[in-house]
Write an enzyme that holds these catalytic residues in place. Structure first.
Site, PDB file in Angstrom:
ATOM      1  N   TYR A 103       1.345  -1.124   0.341  1.00  0.00           N
ATOM      2  CA  TYR A 103       0.415   0.166   0.184  1.00  0.00           C
ATOM      3  C   TYR A 103       0.737   1.224   0.045  1.00  0.00           C
ATOM      4  O   TYR A 103       2.175   1.228   0.428  1.00  0.00           O
ATOM      5  CB  TYR A 103      -0.902   0.062   1.183  1.00  0.00           C
ATOM      6  CG  TYR A 103      -2.153  -1.033   0.986  1.00  0.00           C
ATOM      7  CD1 TYR A 103      -3.332  -0.722   0.618  1.00  0.00           C
ATOM      8  CD2 TYR A 103      -1.948  -1.749   1.464  1.00  0.00           C
ATOM      9  CE1 TYR A 103      -4.576  -1.499  -0.491  1.00  0.00           C
ATOM     10  CE2 TYR A 103      -3.189  -2.943   1.547  1.00  0.00           C
ATOM     11  CZ  TYR A 103      -4.166  -2.878   0.677  1.00  0.00           C
ATOM     12  OH  TYR A 103      -4.928  -4.048   0.357  1.00  0.00           O
ATOM     13  N   GLY A 130      -5.197 -14.223  12.310  1.00  0.00           N
ATOM     14  CA  GLY A 130      -5.954 -13.839  11.400  1.00  0.00           C
ATOM     15  C   GLY A 130      -7.026 -14.510  10.906  1.00  0.00           C
ATOM     16  O   GLY A 130      -7.993 -14.860  11.302  1.00  0.00           O
ATOM     17  N   CYS A 152     -11.823 -18.838   2.533  1.00  0.00           N
ATOM     18  CA  CYS A 152     -11.973 -17.416   2.740  1.00  0.00           C
ATOM     19  C   CYS A 152     -11.556 -16.494   1.212  1.00  0.00           C
ATOM     20  O   CYS A 152     -12.192 -15.565   1.198  1.00  0.00           O
ATOM     21  CB  CYS A 152     -11.775 -16.935   4.449  1.00  0.00           C
ATOM     22  SG  CYS A 152      -9.556 -17.834   4.143  1.00  0.00           S
ATOM     23  N   CYS A 177      -6.516 -23.773   4.515  1.00  0.00           N
ATOM     24  CA  CYS A 177      -6.914 -24.555   3.198  1.00  0.00           C
ATOM     25  C   CYS A 177      -7.590 -22.468   2.282  1.00  0.00           C
ATOM     26  O   CYS A 177      -7.632 -23.237   0.850  1.00  0.00           O
ATOM     27  CB  CYS A 177      -8.779 -25.260   3.142  1.00  0.00           C
ATOM     28  SG  CYS A 177      -9.652 -24.210   4.071  1.00  0.00           S
ATOM     29  N   CYS A 183      -8.234 -23.609  12.188  1.00  0.00           N
ATOM     30  CA  CYS A 183      -7.693 -23.316  10.948  1.00  0.00           C
ATOM     31  C   CYS A 183      -6.593 -23.818   9.913  1.00  0.00           C
ATOM     32  O   CYS A 183      -5.849 -23.989  10.230  1.00  0.00           O
ATOM     33  CB  CYS A 183      -7.347 -22.381  10.830  1.00  0.00           C
ATOM     34  SG  CYS A 183      -7.104 -21.092   9.273  1.00  0.00           S
ATOM     35  N   LYS A 215       0.393 -30.946   2.686  1.00  0.00           N
ATOM     36  CA  LYS A 215      -1.448 -30.874   3.222  1.00  0.00           C
ATOM     37  C   LYS A 215      -2.138 -31.476   4.397  1.00  0.00           C
ATOM     38  O   LYS A 215      -2.920 -31.496   4.919  1.00  0.00           O
ATOM     39  CB  LYS A 215      -2.367 -31.629   2.050  1.00  0.00           C
ATOM     40  CG  LYS A 215      -1.399 -30.314   0.745  1.00  0.00           C
ATOM     41  CD  LYS A 215      -3.148 -30.968  -0.594  1.00  0.00           C
ATOM     42  CE  LYS A 215      -4.409 -30.223  -0.211  1.00  0.00           C
ATOM     43  NZ  LYS A 215      -5.385 -30.669  -0.822  1.00  0.00           N
TER      44      LYS A 215
END
Length: 688
Positions: free
Chosen positions: A204, A348, A378, A375, A372, A458
């Site tokens: 940014y 997060g 989201c 994956c 979490c 994974k």
């Protein structure tokens, strides 16, 4: 096999996938993780613990950038879940040219938006957390479609990902943006926020001025290190003067991970200067849209991999640091704080998955934290233009949904299939009062979760499988393993409702003649249904999708030579995989000497260990192989729902049995099934 556990007391209401009933006999207070629950001072602000919610895009605001009721409920849930600090996502300080390409985005650039932010800050504080807001100007990381004007930046440097070229800011415009940062900070204080964070990370505008890749100016605002420093220092000075003693946090990317970009060594020089200018704490992050693969890590990244970088900035500044980056478990977080790697763990995606992360950790109930798995379901939701969601938690972004009542009291339900959707459905049916039976044809629960978790890198998906199995062991669900449920058995089982979660089957492939006992679905390797012993002949995998590519990598690591045959160009392999995982997977395959990719090639016949291959240009040839594994796509498999419905049983089909998709769709289907079953039991009918 039955897995029995305590049931919830009758009466009352429950939230979907609620876990407040678990953890009897758990460690009390913060004894299990003492460092995680120590107070911390940042400037004049005291935090009750070292758990923060990281600022994350949610797309929950109104189209005009104002705060919505959904957004307030979303943040309130994370504050009530025990976090010491909640930082509201990137908030635009100038609607004329400051919005990100990821609109809609919150804004706080006029008093009009102060009321919404005041309500949001108050909701966070009422939940028990300190409220911080992240102020942002996107600079070149936007588009003319979003802004209505050409994006701006220190210099006119093209951004490949967005295919946009900004115009260089004039000196008076830079002064205007500095003033806008200060005005937004003043509005934040007036809104009741406890702290303000400047977004100087992720490419940014603040970081653009620091970057030698983006800032090519040769004036007061660029040309060498000192002049590139001027813009963030001036912003900090201007903002500091409007905060009235409230703390100022700064999120910084400590490395661009680009040739010619900023390095960690540069960050060790930059951060002390920012601290001298008035920054009270640093939120450690990295990269920009030029390295979007690092902004939100894929599933292969190890837990806490950013911590060594945070430790160096902490040492360079003497200021508290917040660190995100695949921190998932309370014991890991507590140890990181104890070592001095970080002062605060910034969660997060873990907060999307389980808003109660901090409360459960404090109670010593780590096993009840919904994990979490990185994956990135989201991220895929947001990338598709939808609001924030979580594969494992259907209530994320839907906190205003009415809670599920115990409408199943005195009733019986059956779930057919023990994959992620089936297990989630069984748990929710149990929580809504049903007596539940879960029937799984394999000897273990997991279904597609096992197939998805078994390929290299994974294994985090096993965290979720183990969590669901643990939750079922704490529930009243009766589990029947190694059984295939027939429609007739279910119809005569005196059930009031059925959820069909029977998964998918291999899609028939026209033109392929397979007359060979060694021809099996590739997924059977990953699920453990079959095993292969390495030999002289290669294993041939037909299908270059995600399953085929992952099976190739899995077999290679087990010592096999692999021929991966795909009907498409190699560049299109695994094209439906999550973007970050796909890049990692294809890189691994390309560098693996045990895997040979045959692109644009058909398999036309398999018999007696010999496969006939038809390349795009040339004659067919025969290839001997130890086994042929098919990864040519899946179709829904639902052998019972039609008969169950015809018998008058309330029946809902979910997951791959309804349409082949991902774990998130299966779990969200399970939640939708609860609403459908409740409506059916009440005899609700649409009026239109």
């Amino acid at each position: 096999m039955d897995v029995l556990g305590p049931r919830q007391p009758a009466g009352g209401v429950v939230s979907a996938l609620s876990q407040t009933d678990a953890g009897a006999g758990a460690t009390s207070d913060a004894l299990a993780f003492p460092h995680l629950f120590e107070p911390l001072e940042i400037g004049a602000m005291t935090l009750k613990n070292r758990v923060a919610m990281a600022p994350m895009e949610s797309k929950l605001c109104h189209a005009d950038g104002s705060v919505s009721r959904d957004q307030i409920a979303y943040y309130r849930a994370r504050a009530a879940g025990g976090a010491g600090l909640v930082t509201v996502e990137f908030t635009c300080i100038d609607g004329s040219d400051g919005f990100s390409a990821m609109a809609p985005q919150l804004r706080l650039d006029t008093p009009f938006y102060k009321v919404g932010h005041a309500n949001l800050a108050a909701a966070i504080q009422a939940g028990g957390a300190r409220a911080c807001v992240q102020l942002s100007h996107a600079g070149r990381q936007s588009t003319e479609r979003v802004l209505g004007v050409q994006p701006v930046a220190p210099s006119a440097v093209h951004l490949k990902l967005l295919n946009t070229t900004p115009r260089a800011l004039e000196g008076h415009e830079i002064e205007r943006i500095i003033a806008r940062f200060a005005e937004a900070a003043e509005l934040a204080v007036a809104s009741g926020y406890d702290a303000v964070m400047l977004h100087g990370a992720h490419g940014y505008l603040l970081s653009q001025f620091l970057s030698p890749i983006v800032n090519h100016r040769d004036d007061d605002w660029g040309g060498d290190f000192e002049r590139r420093m001027r813009f963030p220092l001036e912003v900090i000075k201007a903002v500091r003067g409007r905060l009235g003693g409230k703390p100022l946090l700064y999120r910084m990317s400590v490395s661009d991970f680009l040739d010619g970009g900023l390095t960690l060594e540069d960050a060790e020089k930059i951060a002390p200067r920012l601290a001298e200018a008035g920054v009270d704490a640093f939120d450690i992050s990295l990269a920009s849209l030029d390295r979007h693969d690092l902004l939100v890590e894929g599933i292969a990244f190890k837990e806490g991999w950013r911590l060594p970088m945070a430790r160096r900035i902490r040492a360079a500044t003497g200021k508290p640091v917040l660190t995100a980056g695949v921190i998932r478990h309370p014991d890991f977080a507590d140890a990181a704080i104890a070592r001095g790697d970080t002062d605060i763990v910034s969660l997060g995606r873990a907060m999307l998955t389980d808003p109660e992360w901090a409360n459960k950790a404090r109670a010593g109930r780590a096993a009840d934290i919904r994990p979490c798995t990185s994956c990135n379901w989201c991220v895929m939701q947001l990338g598709a233009g939808r609001s924030v969601g979580c594969a494992e938690n259907p209530l994320t972004g839907r906190e205003l949904d009415p809670p599920l009542t115990r409408f199943g009291e005195g009733r019986r339900a059956v779930v057919i299939g023990g994959g992620p959707g089936g297990m989630a459905a069984a748990l929710m049916l149990d929580q809504t009062g049903f007596e539940v039976e879960l029937i799984e044809r394999r000897s273990v629960l997991g279904g597609g979760l096992v197939t998805s978790a078994s390929p290299p890198d994974k294994d985090k998906l096993f965290w979720y499988r183990d969590f669901l199995v643990h939750r079922i062991s704490q529930s009243g669900v009766r589990v029947r393993l190694g059984e295939t449920a027939s429609a007739a058995e279910i119809v005569h089982g005196n059930f009031d409702a059925a959820v069909v979660a029977t998964g998918a089957k291999l899609r028939p492939l026209p033109g392929l003649i397979a007359d060979d006992a060694c021809t099996r679905p590739a997924a059977d390797i990953l699920s453990g249904d079959i095993t292969l012993t390495p030999g002289d002949a290669p294993v041939l995998i037909y299908g270059g999708g995600e399953t085929g590519a992952e099976t190739a990598q899995y077999l290679s690591q087990a010592g096999h030579q692999v021929l991966l045959v795909t009907r498409s160009p190699a560049a299109q392999m695994a094209r439906n995989a999550e973007r970050r995982h796909r890049a990692h997977l294809l890189e691994k395959i390309a560098s693996d000497p045990n895997i040979t990719v045959l692109e644009n090639t058909l398999v036309t016949h398999v018999a007696n260990g010999v496969v006939t291959l038809k390349p795009p240009n040339g004659d067919a040839r025969e290839q001997s192989c130890a086994a042929t594994l098919l990864a040519t796509g899946l179709d829904p498999y639902d052998p019972v729902s039609e008969e169950l419905s015809a018998a008058g049983l309330i029946t809902v089909t979910i997951g791959d049995a309804r349409r082949v998709a991902r774990i998130g769709e299966a779990v969200h289907d399970a939640y939708a099934a609860m609403r459908a079953i409740e409506a059916a039991l009440r005899g609700e009918r649409l009026a239109c």
